[in-house]
Write an enzyme that holds these catalytic residues in place. Structure first.
Site, short mmCIF file in Angstrom:
data_model
loop_
_atom_site.label_atom_id
_atom_site.label_comp_id
_atom_site.label_asym_id
_atom_site.label_seq_id
_atom_site.Cartn_x
_atom_site.Cartn_y
_atom_site.Cartn_z
N ARG A 32 -8.44 -5.92 -5.43
CA ARG A 32 -8.19 -4.53 -5.88
C ARG A 32 -6.80 -4.40 -6.50
NH1 ARG A 32 -12.76 -5.79 -4.86
NH2 ARG A 32 -14.14 -4.65 -3.45
N LEU A 70 1.04 -2.77 -2.44
CA LEU A 70 1.63 -4.03 -1.97
C LEU A 70 0.57 -4.92 -1.34
CD1 LEU A 70 4.25 -5.64 -1.00
CD2 LEU A 70 4.01 -4.34 1.12
N GLY A 115 2.31 0.94 -3.38
CA GLY A 115 3.08 0.32 -4.46
C GLY A 115 2.44 0.49 -5.82
N GLU A 118 3.66 3.68 -6.96
CA GLU A 118 5.07 3.53 -7.35
C GLU A 118 5.18 2.89 -8.74
OE1 GLU A 118 7.86 2.82 -3.83
OE2 GLU A 118 6.12 1.59 -3.32
N GLU A 138 1.63 4.30 3.71
CA GLU A 138 2.71 3.52 4.35
C GLU A 138 2.87 3.92 5.82
OE1 GLU A 138 2.67 4.34 1.25
OE2 GLU A 138 3.74 2.89 0.01
C1 LIG Z 1 7.90 -2.26 2.99
O1 LIG Z 1 8.40 -2.77 1.80
C2 LIG Z 1 7.74 -2.52 0.65
C3 LIG Z 1 6.56 -1.76 0.57
C4 LIG Z 1 5.94 -1.58 -0.65
C5 LIG Z 1 4.68 -0.88 -0.80
C6 LIG Z 1 3.86 -0.60 0.22
C7 LIG Z 1 2.44 -0.26 0.02
O2 LIG Z 1 1.87 -0.38 -1.05
S1 LIG Z 1 1.61 0.33 1.41
C8 LIG Z 1 -0.06 0.49 0.89
C9 LIG Z 1 -0.84 -0.79 0.98
N1 LIG Z 1 -2.21 -0.60 0.58
C10 LIG Z 1 -3.18 -0.19 1.39
O3 LIG Z 1 -2.97 0.08 2.55
C11 LIG Z 1 -4.58 -0.14 0.78
C12 LIG Z 1 -5.47 -1.15 1.44
N2 LIG Z 1 -6.76 -1.29 0.75
C13 LIG Z 1 -7.78 -0.42 0.90
O4 LIG Z 1 -7.69 0.60 1.55
C14 LIG Z 1 -9.07 -0.81 0.23
O5 LIG Z 1 -9.07 -2.20 0.00
C15 LIG Z 1 -9.33 -0.07 -1.11
C16 LIG Z 1 -8.17 -0.19 -2.07
C17 LIG Z 1 -9.62 1.39 -0.82
C18 LIG Z 1 -10.57 -0.69 -1.82
O6 LIG Z 1 -11.67 -0.70 -0.95
P1 LIG Z 1 -12.93 -1.63 -1.30
O7 LIG Z 1 -13.27 -1.48 -2.73
O8 LIG Z 1 -13.97 -1.36 -0.29
O9 LIG Z 1 -12.38 -3.14 -1.16
P2 LIG Z 1 -12.05 -4.00 0.17
O10 LIG Z 1 -13.27 -4.68 0.64
O11 LIG Z 1 -11.31 -3.17 1.16
O12 LIG Z 1 -10.98 -5.05 -0.41
C19 LIG Z 1 -11.40 -6.13 -1.20
C20 LIG Z 1 -10.45 -7.28 -0.91
O13 LIG Z 1 -9.14 -6.89 -1.32
C21 LIG Z 1 -8.23 -7.00 -0.22
N3 LIG Z 1 -7.19 -5.97 -0.35
C22 LIG Z 1 -7.35 -4.71 -0.77
N4 LIG Z 1 -6.16 -4.09 -0.77
C23 LIG Z 1 -5.25 -4.97 -0.35
C24 LIG Z 1 -3.84 -4.92 -0.14
N5 LIG Z 1 -3.12 -3.82 -0.40
N6 LIG Z 1 -3.22 -6.01 0.31
C25 LIG Z 1 -3.92 -7.16 0.54
N7 LIG Z 1 -5.25 -7.27 0.35
C26 LIG Z 1 -5.90 -6.19 -0.09
C27 LIG Z 1 -9.11 -6.83 0.99
O14 LIG Z 1 -8.47 -7.35 2.13
C28 LIG Z 1 -10.33 -7.58 0.57
O15 LIG Z 1 -10.05 -8.97 0.71
P3 LIG Z 1 -11.21 -10.00 1.17
O16 LIG Z 1 -10.55 -11.33 1.19
O17 LIG Z 1 -11.65 -9.52 2.53
O18 LIG Z 1 -12.30 -9.88 0.15
C29 LIG Z 1 6.52 -2.16 -1.76
C30 LIG Z 1 7.68 -2.92 -1.68
C31 LIG Z 1 8.27 -3.12 -0.44
O19 LIG Z 1 9.39 -3.91 -0.31
#
Ligand SMILES: COc1cc(/C=C/C(=O)SCCNC(=O)CCNC(=O)[C@H](O)C(C)(C)COP(=O)(O)OP(=O)(O)OC[C@H]2O[C@@H](n3cnc4c(N)ncnc43)[C@H](O)[C@@H]2OP(=O)(O)O)ccc1O
Length: 264
Positions: A32, A70, A115, A118, A138
């Site tokens: 994603r 992120l 992020g 952002e 976050e």
């Molecule tokens: C602290 O210092 C920082 C911080 C920052 C910035 C911080 C942030 O960005 S906090 C926010 C982080 N993001 C999230 O919490 C979102 C997480 N993801 C979701 O909620 C969902 O994946 C979705 C985006 C709503 C999409 O849902 P769906 O279409 O059902 O897909 P999934 O099955 O959930 O995901 C598919 C696949 O992708 C992986 N994935 C999705 N998002 C992330 C992510 N953010 N990080 C890692 N991996 C992600 C998910 O795990 C799945 O992986 P598989 O291997 O299981 O297929 C900035 C700088 C600083 O210094």
């Protein structure tokens, strides 16, 4: 963790040039478009070398989402010192986008989270389609924004709304994003990228000095005290109108060789 000497992973961006417009696609759809070091450093490399012939950039997400923020898998082992270095690396990369020589337009769909939000804040124009949704989870992850969001987002939507986003983690709809001043454009379904490209062609046709003034001077003027701001405006206006490009464009209007201003 990626550092200043590392090269980005170029495969994580899909770059295409259409005339004077460069499109930059975040290319990690299986995750994603989560922002890992490889993609952040690739953005740095890309925005450090915008070719001379490019007059605007469109940034978008490959797949159904702009970006899920992120890459959380990179955060699990990071200590505080590494965290500071990482956040400052993001700041430098997003500053490169904000202070890019040419306008940057973000085409937003699906998740625009953390992020990813952002990153979108660093663009100059945001175009969202109805599938776009915005969130800052976050708080739920036990962290704080680290990509300049606490500086840029309140300037767009205000501190109270940003505080609501951060404290509740609530998902804001595309309609709310437009109503609260985050996105300047809300399109029909699947319309964000086409609209962003149309706008990019339009802004790329401006005089470069006008775009420079809007991107570099306007934000400073808007934040300056009124007296300083007015002086800066006069200086910028004088430089722009003295440029031969302005003379050429004004002459073309007076000679009826260019389009009138009309509603579209
Ligand atoms: C602290 O210092 C920082 C911080 C920052 C910035 C911080 C942030 O960005 S906090 C926010 C982080 N993001 C999230 O919490 C979102 C997480 N993801 C979701 O909620 C969902 O994946 C979705 C985006 C709503 C999409 O849902 P769906 O279409 O059902 O897909 P999934 O099955 O959930 O995901 C598919 C696949 O992708 C992986 N994935 C999705 N998002 C992330 C992510 N953010 N990080 C890692 N991996 C992600 C998910 O795990 C799945 O992986 P598989 O291997 O299981 O297929 C900035 C700088 C600083 O210094």
């Amino acid at each position: 963790m990626g550092n200043a000497a590392d090269a980005g992973d170029a495969s994580l961006l899909r770059l295409e040039t259409r005339g004077a417009v460069l499109t930059v696609g975040l290319n990690r759809p299986a995750k994603r478009n989560a922002l890992n070091d490889g993609i952040i450093l690739a953005l740095r490399d890309c925005f450090s070398a915008i070719p001379e012939e490019i007059g605007a950039v469109v940034i978008h997400g490959i797949g159904d989402h702009f970006s899920s923020g992120l890459d959380l898998s990179e955060l699990t082992e990071r200590d505080a010192t590494e965290g500071l270095v990482h956040s400052q690396m993001w700041h430098r990369v997003f500053d490169r986008i904000q202070y890019c020589r040419v306008p940057v337009i973000a085409a937003l769909k699906g998740a625009v989270i953390g992020g990813g939000l952002e990153l979108a804040c660093a663009a100059h124009i945001r175009v969202a389609e109805p599938s776009a949704y915005f969130a800052l989870p976050e708080g739920q992850r036990g962290i704080f924004v680290g990509g300049g969001g606490s500086v840029r987002l309140p300037r767009l939507i205000g501190v109270p709304r940003m505080a609501d986003m951060m404290l509740t983690g609530r998902v804001y709809s595309a309609t709310e994003g437009a109503a609260y001043g985050f996105s300047q454009y809300l399109t029909e379904a699947d319309g964000a990228l086409p609209k962003a490209l149309e706008l990019a062609e339009r802004v790329a046709a401006n005089a470069p000095l006008t775009n420079f003034a809007v991107l570099q001077a306007l934000p400073m003027i808007a934040e300056a005290n009124p007296q300083t701001g007015l002086l800066m405006e006069s200086l910028m206006a004088t430089v722009a109108q003295s440029d031969k490009e302005a003379k050429k464009r004004i002459r073309a209007f007076l000679d009826r060789k260019t389009a009138k201003v009309k509603p579209t």
